[in-house]
Design a protein around this motif. Structure first.
Motif, PDB file in Angstrom:
ATOM      1  N   GLU A 226      12.783 -29.405 116.381  1.00 14.11           N
ATOM      2  CA  GLU A 226      12.288 -30.137 115.404  1.00 14.11           C
ATOM      3  C   GLU A 226      12.839 -29.806 114.091  1.00 14.11           C
ATOM      4  O   GLU A 226      13.165 -28.700 113.878  1.00 14.11           O
ATOM      5  CB  GLU A 226      10.794 -30.042 115.694  1.00 14.11           C
ATOM      6  CG  GLU A 226      10.339 -28.650 115.205  1.00 14.11           C
ATOM      7  CD  GLU A 226       8.927 -28.665 115.082  1.00 14.11           C
ATOM      8  OE1 GLU A 226       8.063 -29.389 115.191  1.00 14.11           O
ATOM      9  OE2 GLU A 226       8.186 -27.316 114.807  1.00 14.11           O
ATOM     10  N   ILE A 227      12.650 -30.469 113.236  1.00 11.87           N
ATOM     11  CA  ILE A 227      12.691 -30.455 111.812  1.00 11.87           C
ATOM     12  C   ILE A 227      11.572 -30.897 111.241  1.00 11.87           C
ATOM     13  O   ILE A 227      10.957 -32.209 111.474  1.00 11.87           O
ATOM     14  CB  ILE A 227      14.028 -30.971 110.933  1.00 11.87           C
ATOM     15  CG1 ILE A 227      15.097 -30.263 111.637  1.00 11.87           C
ATOM     16  CG2 ILE A 227      13.978 -30.889 109.350  1.00 11.87           C
ATOM     17  CD1 ILE A 227      16.639 -30.983 111.029  1.00 11.87           C
ATOM     18  N   VAL A 228      10.646 -30.421 110.441  1.00 11.99           N
ATOM     19  CA  VAL A 228       9.395 -30.788 110.098  1.00 11.99           C
ATOM     20  C   VAL A 228       9.378 -30.640 108.451  1.00 11.99           C
ATOM     21  O   VAL A 228       9.881 -29.812 107.693  1.00 11.99           O
ATOM     22  CB  VAL A 228       8.055 -30.013 110.506  1.00 11.99           C
ATOM     23  CG1 VAL A 228       6.835 -30.605 109.815  1.00 11.99           C
ATOM     24  CG2 VAL A 228       8.083 -30.070 112.041  1.00 11.99           C
ATOM     25  N   VAL A 229       8.878 -31.723 107.661  1.00 10.09           N
ATOM     26  CA  VAL A 229       9.044 -31.773 106.364  1.00 10.09           C
ATOM     27  C   VAL A 229       7.304 -32.057 105.956  1.00 10.09           C
ATOM     28  O   VAL A 229       6.684 -33.007 106.293  1.00 10.09           O
ATOM     29  CB  VAL A 229       9.731 -32.792 105.673  1.00 10.09           C
ATOM     30  CG1 VAL A 229       9.362 -32.848 104.134  1.00 10.09           C
ATOM     31  CG2 VAL A 229      11.228 -32.689 105.784  1.00 10.09           C
ATOM     32  N   ALA A 246      13.524 -35.467 104.478  1.00  9.99           N
ATOM     33  CA  ALA A 246      13.617 -35.583 105.983  1.00  9.99           C
ATOM     34  C   ALA A 246      14.717 -36.576 106.181  1.00  9.99           C
ATOM     35  O   ALA A 246      15.337 -36.134 107.147  1.00  9.99           O
ATOM     36  CB  ALA A 246      12.183 -36.277 106.411  1.00  9.99           C
ATOM     37  N   ALA A 263      17.688 -27.010 110.403  1.00 13.27           N
ATOM     38  CA  ALA A 263      16.159 -26.760 110.517  1.00 13.27           C
ATOM     39  C   ALA A 263      15.778 -25.304 109.838  1.00 13.27           C
ATOM     40  O   ALA A 263      14.783 -25.142 108.966  1.00 13.27           O
ATOM     41  CB  ALA A 263      16.142 -26.611 112.106  1.00 13.27           C
ATOM     42  N   SER A 267      13.701 -27.131 107.219  1.00 11.33           N
ATOM     43  CA  SER A 267      12.397 -27.448 107.927  1.00 11.33           C
ATOM     44  C   SER A 267      11.251 -26.595 107.321  1.00 11.33           C
ATOM     45  O   SER A 267      11.563 -25.341 106.788  1.00 11.33           O
ATOM     46  CB  SER A 267      12.433 -26.909 109.571  1.00 11.33           C
ATOM     47  OG  SER A 267      11.125 -27.422 110.299  1.00 11.33           O
ATOM     48  N   ASP A 268       9.938 -27.179 107.400  1.00 10.78           N
ATOM     49  CA  ASP A 268       8.627 -26.465 107.091  1.00 10.78           C
ATOM     50  C   ASP A 268       8.001 -25.905 108.241  1.00 10.78           C
ATOM     51  O   ASP A 268       6.693 -25.537 108.075  1.00 10.78           O
ATOM     52  CB  ASP A 268       7.836 -27.127 106.154  1.00 10.78           C
ATOM     53  CG  ASP A 268       8.551 -27.578 104.843  1.00 10.78           C
ATOM     54  OD1 ASP A 268       9.282 -26.930 104.255  1.00 10.78           O
ATOM     55  OD2 ASP A 268       8.412 -28.844 104.503  1.00 10.78           O
ATOM     56  N   GLY A 269       8.351 -26.231 109.218  1.00 12.95           N
ATOM     57  CA  GLY A 269       7.877 -25.765 110.790  1.00 12.95           C
ATOM     58  C   GLY A 269       7.862 -24.367 110.879  1.00 12.95           C
ATOM     59  O   GLY A 269       8.748 -23.763 110.609  1.00 12.95           O
ATOM     60  N   LYS A 272      11.168 -22.874 112.373  1.00 18.49           N
ATOM     61  CA  LYS A 272      12.231 -22.709 111.554  1.00 18.49           C
ATOM     62  C   LYS A 272      13.506 -21.758 112.060  1.00 18.49           C
ATOM     63  O   LYS A 272      14.442 -22.010 111.970  1.00 18.49           O
ATOM     64  CB  LYS A 272      12.258 -23.118 110.275  1.00 18.49           C
ATOM     65  CG  LYS A 272      11.248 -21.982 109.495  1.00 18.49           C
ATOM     66  CD  LYS A 272      11.181 -22.070 108.123  1.00 18.49           C
ATOM     67  CE  LYS A 272      12.655 -21.973 107.162  1.00 18.49           C
ATOM     68  NZ  LYS A 272      12.550 -22.403 105.778  1.00 18.49           N
ATOM     69  N   GLY A 276      14.508 -24.303 115.026  1.00 16.86           N
ATOM     70  CA  GLY A 276      13.705 -25.589 115.356  1.00 16.86           C
ATOM     71  C   GLY A 276      13.286 -25.833 116.872  1.00 16.86           C
ATOM     72  O   GLY A 276      12.708 -26.834 117.251  1.00 16.86           O
ATOM     73  N   LEU A 313       8.801 -36.018 110.791  1.00 19.93           N
ATOM     74  CA  LEU A 313       9.234 -35.141 111.844  1.00 19.93           C
ATOM     75  C   LEU A 313      10.646 -35.774 112.161  1.00 19.93           C
ATOM     76  O   LEU A 313      10.694 -36.934 112.571  1.00 19.93           O
ATOM     77  CB  LEU A 313       8.164 -35.090 113.083  1.00 19.93           C
ATOM     78  CG  LEU A 313       8.509 -34.566 114.528  1.00 19.93           C
ATOM     79  CD1 LEU A 313       8.617 -33.111 114.223  1.00 19.93           C
ATOM     80  CD2 LEU A 313       7.384 -34.927 115.300  1.00 19.93           C
TER      81      LEU A 313
END
Length: 421
Positions: A226-229, A246, A263, A267-269, A272, A276, A313
């Motif tokens: 995943e990549i989360v903004v 994103a 990521a 990414s903010d997850g 990261k 990711g 996402l």
């Protein structure tokens, strides 16, 4: 000044080996999935706590108190206070690892196991760093990259701001950088001196697969990254720019850049630092709209930018496993990781044993057991003045939201080396 949020996983989290799916044991991040019970880890027989002598300090002629020295590793020393910090960090690490998934007894067991190896790991770290210096290994460029990742993670504008944030919490900036430098040197030494001599031929992996086919039968599932903004706490006016960020991240992956690197940078997850990587999910474990998308995709497929409660996402299907018997190609990397780790652990331990035998390692009698029983002589007494001139090695530090470790357990070193192999 706000607290820094430096994840312990920056150096201790297990990266995805060769960016391939990991075993499904243990809980996975949920992606708005229905709640599922997390499996409890197998209980382990508690290890006896190391026997420690009553702390002793010595005062120099000026009346200043000198720390108790419990070990010497060639021209470096390890003090009782450094050991105590390592024990405290071991307890905190066990608590984080067991959060929401361990019984009180299992937490106690995990803490005891980590504490048992704390002094041995300090000694091993010192030996590996010294060996790296003997090999003229330079990691300065990598140190700068790691510091920049920390800066980005903490949303600080520049390196001066990071230095101020570190020192404002009572930490020495040079020690902070030395901690990072020591980790990077350690990994390079392990890679060159141990990991480079281990290879797993495909024929051996195939043999393992044929002998353990029953272990590779399962339901249809997907391994995801995943990549989360994040939009958490953001204003409505900020959303278009966040969505654009994103979309930019997705385009860069679509244009051929490595997903895991994007990521780590964008990414903010919480995933990261592992590129990711989320985990492996069966049908029914994801929110239905997400499940419908990812289960219709093939390996390396990318979703569009999805809007969720947490933010924007992007998901990538790292692998799509069919129901029933998994093919060798689908599980080859998992098998090779398993075989590599099996060989790496004893190889690394033998290498560290050789380093100890070739080095001047002395340990105070009360700490010999905690140090793994190694040492070619014993410290009989602590000299006050001369020891103040001895070089002090970087120690494990945790304070005010900063979590940074200068020691690396044997298992963590093994897994991280496989990821770099």
């Amino acid at each position: 000044m706000r607290n820094l949020v430096l994840l312990a996983g920056l150096f201790l989290a297990v990266p995805l080996a060769a960016q391939q799916p990991a075993p499904t044991d243990g809980p996975q991040p949920k992606l708005e999935a229905p709640p599922t019970a997390a499996p409890e880890p197998e209980p382990v027989k508690p290890a006896p706590a190391p026997v420690a002598a009553k702390p002793k300090t010595t005062a120099d002629p000026g009346g200043r108190v000198v720390e108790e020295i419990i070990a010497r590793v060639n021209n470096e020393i390890i003090t009782k206070s450094e050991y105590d910090k390592s024990l405290a960090s071991a307890e905190e690490d066990a608590r984080q690892e067991c959060e929401n998934r361990c019984t009180p007894q299992q937490l106690t067991t995990a803490t005891d196991e980590r504490k048992k190896s704390a002094l041995r790991d300090l000694i091993d770290q010192a030996l590996l760093v010294q060996r790296g210096k003997d090999m003229s290994i330079s990691v300065e460029t990598d140190v700068i990259k790691q510091l920049d990742q920390i800066r980005i993670q903490n949303k600080l504008p520049d390196m001066d701001a990071l230095e101020k944030a570190v020192t404002s919490q009572g930490l020495n900036w040079e020690d902070f950088k030395n901690n990072i430098r020591s980790h990077l040197i350690t990994q390079k030494v392990i890679g060159q001196e141990v990991g480079s001599h281990i290879s797993i031929p495909e024929s051996e992996s195939k043999k393992f697969y044929e002998e353990h086919k029953a272990e590779f039968i399962g339901p249809e599932s997907v391994a995801l990254r995943e990549i989360v903004v994040s939009t958490d706490g953001k204003k409505e006016a900020d959303l278009p720019d966040l969505k654009k960020k994103a979309e930019t991240a997705r385009k860069r992956v679509d244009d051929g850049e490595d997903f895991s690197e994007i990521a780590k940078r964008m990414s903010d997850g919480t995933t990261k630092e592992q590129g990711g990587y989320l985990g492996i999910y069966k049908r029914g474990e994801l929110a239905k709209p997400i499940e419908d998308k990812v289960f219709s995709m093939k390996k390396n497929g990318l979703t569009d930018v999805l809007e969720t409660k947490q933010g924007f996402l992007i998901l990538q299907v790292l692998e799509h496993y069919d129901e029933g018997q998994q093919s060798f190609d689908k599980v080859k990397e998992k098998i090779m990781n398993q075989l590599y780790e099996t060989r790496m652990q004893p190889a690394l331990r033998d290498y560290l044993k050789t380093l100890r035998e070739q080095s001047y390692v002395v340990i105070k009698p009360a700490y010999v057991e905690a140090a793994g029983g190694a040492g070619n002589s014993e410290i009989q007494e602590v000299s006050a003045t001369p020891e103040q001139e001895k070089p002090r090695r970087a120690t494990r530090v945790r304070a005010s939201g900063i979590s940074h470790s200068s020691t690396l357990s044997l298992h963590e070193a093994v897994v991280r080396q496989r990821s770099d192999h």
